[in-house]
Design an enzyme around this catalytic site. Structure first.
Site, mmCIF file in Angstrom:
data_model
loop_
_atom_site.group_PDB
_atom_site.id
_atom_site.type_symbol
_atom_site.label_atom_id
_atom_site.label_comp_id
_atom_site.label_asym_id
_atom_site.label_seq_id
_atom_site.Cartn_x
_atom_site.Cartn_y
_atom_site.Cartn_z
ATOM 1 N N PRO A 52 -2.036 36.293 -1.706
ATOM 2 C CA PRO A 52 -1.344 36.830 -0.532
ATOM 3 C C PRO A 52 -1.459 35.885 0.656
ATOM 4 C CG PRO A 52 -2.643 38.531 -1.597
ATOM 5 C CD PRO A 52 -3.013 37.235 -2.258
ATOM 6 N N GLU A 53 -0.333 35.669 1.333
ATOM 7 C CA GLU A 53 -0.302 34.782 2.492
ATOM 8 C C GLU A 53 -0.171 35.633 3.751
ATOM 9 O OE1 GLU A 53 2.540 31.623 1.848
ATOM 10 O OE2 GLU A 53 2.094 31.554 -0.284
ATOM 11 N N LYS B 162 -5.634 34.788 6.713
ATOM 12 C CA LYS B 162 -5.424 35.506 5.456
ATOM 13 C C LYS B 162 -6.485 36.587 5.235
ATOM 14 C CE LYS B 162 -3.237 31.557 3.128
ATOM 15 N NZ LYS B 162 -3.286 30.668 1.948
ATOM 16 N N ARG C 111 -0.479 21.561 -6.041
ATOM 17 C CA ARG C 111 0.347 22.728 -5.723
ATOM 18 C C ARG C 111 1.811 22.425 -5.961
ATOM 19 N NH1 ARG C 111 -2.442 26.158 -2.298
ATOM 20 N NH2 ARG C 111 -0.875 27.679 -2.972
#
Length: 321
Positions: free
Chosen positions: A2-3, A59, A311
């Site tokens: 989750p960002e 976050k 990434r």
């Protein structure tokens, strides 16, 4: 993971439903990974505390706690281990949870985690910090509802409900503190001068710089890709080669993307749901993220994918320079 938009959505939902409630007792599981603070420290800070506020920092989800005027129960210990899922009453008996105590006395290792920005609350008051990791969820449940297998914390509330932390992969972290100090700026609060100072001298790819939580807090893979696309900047481009006007467009894009994602409840790519168990909808608005090989929504050029510092990054080779 989750960002910022997902964590903001969860924090807002929890704040509307939990603010003012009192934590009567705490049960913690035996798995050490989720506990950044010791079990005893967490229980001491949470039990018999009133939830004054719930908010996001980067976050992290931060619960501001008040203990003045809230009575304390006698100290009692219980070992906790999740096993069967049959029947609430028999389940709690196996868990070793009593009506007033659910404390775990085993040792727990501290884990490194990302920092959070300084709070605006009284630094003498305790705070409960929750980082959801990859698969963490905070669920508000009725006491009789099934306790899921990967539940690592149960907070019994004076309202009769329970707040449960569930995390199958155990990358989430639970900790307590009194005030936070950390680097990085909040992207939704950043002005152009501060934003320029972060990136103008950096020789790393701009995508890597955006993901550096010590610089810009809360932006993750999805929203970095979407922001770079809207700003017309390739993810591999060195941050130091981007001029003032381009960085200004990037800052505007970051804020725009984050605000739109918050309005749509975040992006449900894998396990994410909000405090009510509902999925977000911003994934339906993704212009490049997860669209490798599909035509760009602007120029029809196939979207490309590359890997930067481990990434995945998605971009349009025509629209982004």
């Amino acid at each position: 993971m989750p960002e910022l938009p997902e964590v903001e959505t969860i924090a807002r939902g929890l704040a509307s439903r939990l603010s003012g409630d009192v934590i009567e007792s705490v049960w913690l599981g035996q798995k050490p990974e989720p506990l950044k603070s010791s079990a005893r420290e967490i229980v001491a800070a949470l039990e018999d505390s009133r939830i004054a506020a719930v908010r996001r920092m980067g976050k992290h989800i931060v619960f501001d706690l008040e203990q003045d005027g809230v009575g304390r129960a006698p100290f009692r210990q219980a070992q906790g281990r999740l096993s069967s899922t049959k029947g609430r009453k028999s389940k709690l008996s196996r868990l070793g949870v009593t009506a007033r105590a659910g404390r775990l006395s085993s040792k727990n290792q501290a884990e490194e985690d990302e920092g959070v920005r300084p709070t605006q609350s009284d630094s003498t008051q305790a705070q409960w910090i929750v980082h959801l990791g990859m698969t963490g969820q905070l669920q508000i449940c009725e006491p009789q509802s099934e306790v899921l297998k990967h539940t690592h914390a149960i907070l019994k509330l004076a309202s009769g409900r329970e707040l449960r932390f569930i995390d199958p992969r155990r990358f989430g972290r639970l900790s307590v503190a009194r005030g936070f100090e950390a680097g990085g700026i909040e992207p939704l609060e950043a002005d152009l001068d501060r934003f320029l100072a972060l990136f103008r001298a950096r020789k790393t790819p701009i995508k890597s710089a955006l993901l550096n939580q010590k610089l810009l807090r809360g932006v993750g893979n999805i929203y970095a890709d979407e922001s770079l696309f809207r700003a017309g900047i390739r993810p591999r481009r060195r941050a130091s080669t981007i001029n003032r006007d381009q960085l200004g467009r990037l800052l505007s894009s970051v804020k725009e993307v984050l605000q739109e994602a918050i309005a749509l409840g975040g992006s449900s790519i894998s396990d994410y749901v909000n405090a009510d168990g509902e999925e977000g909808f911003f994934q339906l608005q993704h212009r490049v993220y997860g669209r490798e090989g599909e035509p760009c929504l602007v120029c029809k050029t196939p979207v490309k994918r590359l890997v930067i510092a481990g990434r995945s990054s998605h971009y349009c080779p025509t629209c982004q320079k």
